[in-house]
Design a protein around this motif. Structure first.
Motif, PDB file in Angstrom:
ATOM      1  N   TYR A 639     -14.101-156.820-152.296  1.00 32.72           N
ATOM      2  CA  TYR A 639     -14.470-158.078-152.946  1.00 32.72           C
ATOM      3  C   TYR A 639     -13.224-158.897-153.275  1.00 32.72           C
ATOM      4  O   TYR A 639     -13.228-160.125-153.147  1.00 32.72           O
ATOM      5  CB  TYR A 639     -15.278-157.809-154.207  1.00 32.72           C
ATOM      6  N   GLU A 640     -12.159-158.215-153.675  1.00 31.61           N
ATOM      7  CA  GLU A 640     -10.901-158.917-153.909  1.00 31.61           C
ATOM      8  C   GLU A 640     -10.368-159.506-152.610  1.00 31.61           C
ATOM      9  O   GLU A 640      -9.776-160.591-152.599  1.00 31.61           O
ATOM     10  CB  GLU A 640      -9.863-157.950-154.511  1.00 31.61           C
ATOM     11  N   VAL A 643     -12.014-162.876-151.885  1.00 32.13           N
ATOM     12  CA  VAL A 643     -11.435-163.949-152.693  1.00 32.13           C
ATOM     13  C   VAL A 643     -10.071-164.347-152.153  1.00 32.13           C
ATOM     14  O   VAL A 643      -9.749-165.537-152.022  1.00 32.13           O
ATOM     15  CB  VAL A 643     -11.341-163.511-154.164  1.00 32.13           C
ATOM     16  N   HIS A 664     -16.909-162.709-156.305  1.00 30.30           N
ATOM     17  CA  HIS A 664     -16.407-162.794-157.684  1.00 30.30           C
ATOM     18  C   HIS A 664     -17.316-162.009-158.628  1.00 30.30           C
ATOM     19  O   HIS A 664     -16.846-161.219-159.461  1.00 30.30           O
ATOM     20  CB  HIS A 664     -16.344-164.257-158.128  1.00 30.30           C
ATOM     21  N   ALA A 668     -16.411-158.601-160.626  1.00 26.58           N
ATOM     22  CA  ALA A 668     -16.454-158.599-162.086  1.00 26.58           C
ATOM     23  C   ALA A 668     -17.341-157.479-162.602  1.00 26.58           C
ATOM     24  O   ALA A 668     -17.011-156.796-163.586  1.00 26.58           O
ATOM     25  CB  ALA A 668     -16.954-159.953-162.592  1.00 26.58           C
ATOM     26  N   SER A 682      -8.946-159.139-165.554  1.00 28.21           N
ATOM     27  CA  SER A 682      -9.593-159.096-164.239  1.00 28.21           C
ATOM     28  C   SER A 682     -11.039-159.563-164.267  1.00 28.21           C
ATOM     29  O   SER A 682     -11.414-160.455-163.499  1.00 28.21           O
ATOM     30  CB  SER A 682      -9.494-157.687-163.656  1.00 28.21           C
ATOM     31  N   HIS A 686     -12.620-163.320-162.618  1.00 30.09           N
ATOM     32  CA  HIS A 686     -13.690-163.454-161.628  1.00 30.09           C
ATOM     33  C   HIS A 686     -14.873-164.229-162.195  1.00 30.09           C
ATOM     34  O   HIS A 686     -15.445-165.087-161.517  1.00 30.09           O
ATOM     35  CB  HIS A 686     -14.146-162.068-161.170  1.00 30.09           C
TER      36      HIS A 686
END
Length: 802
Positions: A639-640, A643, A664, A668, A682, A686
């Motif tokens: 997921y990172e 982004v 995001h 999260a 962090s 998100h």
């Protein structure tokens, strides 16, 4: 029993058609019709028998697949009782797709009518539910029969009857046309070409007769309406009709223009009126609904399976677009019957396909010049092919599809015309020459028929269809991605089924305590029964699903029998034991399938991420699979990655990409589950980024499809809920309650927010959460039998995925 009924139904259809052919032959004999008229009756019957045998002999009662679901099964314009009135005011997707360039009211009207034919759907208060896909495919089959018949009738105005009908039979059996029947949304293509050829046939008759008869004029106008209102490719009719007008009543044997009778001007004027009035009406309606322009900007796209030419500059698009000319030429002679035809890498100027495509274009230009000089009727075929290439070749404008078999009809009609001219020249007027040509043609048709039979079986499920694509080209990242996402969805479906079977085991345990249930036993049984019925309602929308979950259905019937009986023994211990054994066997089988499907999805999507490291779609789907497999840290990394890729590439812009919003929120969620008490950066990073993106998109809701607005609102609800949960984790209870109150003011029926508000009220203003229990309230809907906690997005934002 059900399968036997299907086979009997198919056999009855073929037998009925044979009997109709026999009756036609008997009537022709009794009325002493000439041999030519008898053949004109029997040839369409034979053509229908070929089509029915090729398609009906392979079961085509499979579920709706891919776009069929949105265009037909869940389309409000098709389902609702007054859909025939509203469909003229909506785009093709009824506002539920980012592609709002399509306006096809005649096609949608055909689905609305189809759903109300006998046995095609269940009508409840005027609304069509429980649609039967096989009867929608049956209508497509009849449309293919009609198109082949009209093609033959039109060609007989130019070439010998033997050549025309031989070509029509080959056209009907072409393997690339299998998609036209099995993929129901291809009806748009069938209707458009049926309208085009129908108008050209009526127009040709008027040119030969030197006048328009009233019935010919009526059919011509109707055909034009069908052509324009069914699909954009129907616009090819305009240049084709004007070309046929210029060619005049010539045929394949005419060499001298002076021998052609002059067509009265009133015939040409009437032809223009019959053609342009429907065209003007179509453009006026289209402009009022979807606008005059065409917008294929890369917004809300899947960067792997969508048309890759939508995301590249013109200089890179030209060689790929030229290679598509070769693709459709090759599909006529050596068809690739895959569903997706996106190449692993885009063709360049030195690629073989581009060079061959350039040769096809140059040859077509030279041929067009020669045909214009000779005023040959074959120019019509070239116009049909060239017109379709202009629309779908991605040269002028990158459209929604890179290349597909469902776009092939104008090209195959042009090829049919060329073959008809060849057969006309070679058949001559002797039986021996006709046999010399027709015998090898029959052998080709037999080969095509067996290929088509194989094609039909692969449309059983999306897994089988896309799995075949992957087996044909296992190194293609697009095919890997498609099959990987389908396998992940298969795993999720199998897991949901195992959860339902677990509920059945719970129900059987209740019954085993007391086979003659008391009121207390029924109270214990009722919530379990409700859960099972909800699952059945959700997953019993097709015949295929009903067969797959038969053990569950039988167990639900057992529970219903207990709940319906007031007193006495409702079930015997033998019933319980038999049902329990069946359910346990099914549970073990589907548990193994769950593990198998998710493992396959993981391997496939990991391979895609390696080959396409900058793909947002692949990283997002791989992250979901890691969550399924209870590997939250690997999921968060993916997921990172989504982004990060969005921020570095910027096409489309990160804050406008729904996939980035979903990444995001999922990231999260995972941070909130595993974070330590000092890490507050962090998850907030998100959540705030997602909040900003959603707000920015919703500010432009007037420019977005209605379906996407609904999805964005769902993401907004999830985002605000997560922000409230995160505030509660930070022991900022007032802030969490304030967010939830605002959320409930906008969405009072949001049950998750209401439950969270009740939990926070129980904590009190000064309430706090112990560190070791900080994630206990985040959610408890499992992915699998040994569950990890599941994000609310798995109920909502998954609709953005493939």
């Amino acid at each position: 029993m059900f399968g036997a009924f299907e086979i009997e139904l198919h056999q009855a259809l073929i037998l009925g058609w044979l009997m109709a052919g026999g009756a036609a032959l008997w009537i022709a004999h009794k009325l002493h019709l000439s041999r030519a008229k008898t053949i004109n009756i029997l040839l369409p019957m034979a053509l229908g028998l070929v089509i029915f045998t090729l398609y009906v002999s392979t079961r085509f009662n499979y579920d709706f697949l891919i776009d069929d679901v949105d265009i037909i099964q869940t389309n409000p314009d098709v389902k609702s009782a007054d859909g025939w009135r509203t469909l003229w005011q909506h785009d093709y997707w009824s506002g539920r797709s980012p592609d709002q360039n399509l306006y096809r009211p005649v096609t949608i009207l055909s689905y609305w009518v189809n759903a109300r034919l006998p046995r095609c759907a269940e009508i409840v208060n005027g609304e069509a539910v429980q649609m039967a896909p096989r009867y929608f495919r049956g209508v497509n089959m009849l449309l293919l029969l009609g198109l082949s018949w009209v093609l033959a009738l039109w060609l007989t105005r130019y070439v010998q009857q033997a050549a025309a009908w031989t070509v029509a039979f080959l056209f009907a059996a072409h393997p690339a046309h299998g998609e036209m029947v099995n993929y129901v949304v291809c009806r748009a293509d069938l209707l458009a070409m049926l309208g085009v050829l129908g108008f050209l046939l009526m127009h040709r008759l008027s040119l030969e007769q030197g006048r328009w008869r009233w019935w010919q004029a009526g059919l011509a106008v109707l055909a034009a309406v069908v052509a324009f209102g069914s699909k954009e490719s129907g616009l090819i009719l305009i240049p084709a009709a004007f070309s046929q007008m210029w060619i005049g009543p010539r045929n394949a044997s005419t060499d001298i223009i002076d021998d052609i009778a002059v067509t009265p001007k009133r015939v040409h004027l009437a032809s223009i009126v019959f053609l342009l009035l429907p065209a003007v009406a179509y453009f006026a309606m289209r402009t009022s609904v979807v606008g005059a322009g065409m917008d294929y900007a890369p917004t809300f796209v899947d960067d792997i399976r969508d048309n890759p030419l939508r995301m590249v500059p013109l200089a890179e698009r030209i060689p790929a677009a030229i290679s598509i000319a070769w693709f459709y030429t090759r599909q006529i002679f050596n068809p690739d019957t895959s569903y997706y035809h996106i190449p692993e890498t885009l063709p360049t100027w030195t690629t073989r396909e581009t060079i061959l495509g350039l040769m096809v274009i140059l040859f077509s230009v030279i041929l067009a010049w020669a045909l214009i000089r000779r005023r040959s009727w074959l120019l019509l075929g070239l116009i049909l092919a060239a017109g379709q290439y202009v629309l779908v070749g991605n040269l002028l404008l990158p459209v929604g599809v890179y290349a597909a078999n469902r776009l092939i009809l104008p090209f195959s009609i042009a090829a049919a015309m060329l073959l008809a001219a060849f057969l006309h020249a070679k058949c001559g007027h002797s039986t021996r020459s006709r046999a010399a040509v027709l015998l090898p043609t029959a052998a080709v048709m037999i080969v095509m028929a067996f290929t088509l039979l194989d094609v039909n079986t692969h449309w059983a499920t999306e897994s089988r269809l896309l799995g075949r694509d992957f087996r044909l080209d296992p190194e293609n990242a697009v095919d890997k991605y498609n099959f990987g996402t389908v396998r992940a969805r298969d795993g999720k479906r199998a897991h949901d089924y195992t959860q339902a079977l677990q509920s059945v085991i719970e129900m059987l345990a209740i019954l085993q305590k007391d086979p003659s249930p008391t009121a207390r036993t029924r109270e214990e049984l009722r919530p379990v029964s409700i859960r099972l019925h909800e699952f059945m309602d959700k997953h019993s929308d097709s015949d295929e699903n009903i067969r797959q979950i038969r053990p569950l259905r039988d167990a639900v019937v057992l529970g219903d029998r207990v709940l319906a009986q007031e007193e006495g023994m409702a079930v015997t211990p033998g019933d319980i034991d038999t049902t329990g054994e069946t359910v346990r066997d099914d549970l073990l089988k589907h548990h193994m399938l769950t593990e198998k499907y998710w493992s396959e999805a993981r391997v496939l999507l990991e391979g895609v991420v390696i080959r396409r490291p900058h793909s947002r779609s692949a990283a997002l789907e791989l992250g979901k699979v890691y969550e399924y497999l209870d590997e939250p840290e690997k999921a968060r990394v993916q997921y990172e990655r989504v982004v990060e890729v969005a921020q570095t590439t910027g096409v489309p812009r990160a804050f406008e990409d729904v996939k980035v919003v979903e990444a995001h929120l999922r990231a999260a969620w995972l941070w909130m589950e595993v974070r330590n008490q000092t890490d507050t950066i962090s998850p907030s990073r998100h959540l705030l980024a997602a909040e900003q993106s959603i707000s920015g998109l919703l500010d432009k809701r007037e420019d977005l499809p209605a379906g996407h607005v609904l999805k964005l609102e769902e993401l907004y609800r999830v985002n605000q809920l997560y922000l409230a949960k995160f505030s509660a984790q930070l022991r900022d209870i007032p802030s969490a309650q304030r967010r939830l109150r605002n959320l409930l003011l906008k969405f009072p029926d949001y049950e998750e927010a209401r439950a969270e508000m009740a939990r926070l009220i129980d904590l009190g203003p000064g309430g706090s959460l112990k560190p070791e229990s900080s994630t206990d309230h985040l959610g408890d809907s499992p992915f699998r039998s040994a569950p990890r906690r599941q994000s609310h997005l798995d109920h909502t934002a998954n609709s953005f995925g493939p």
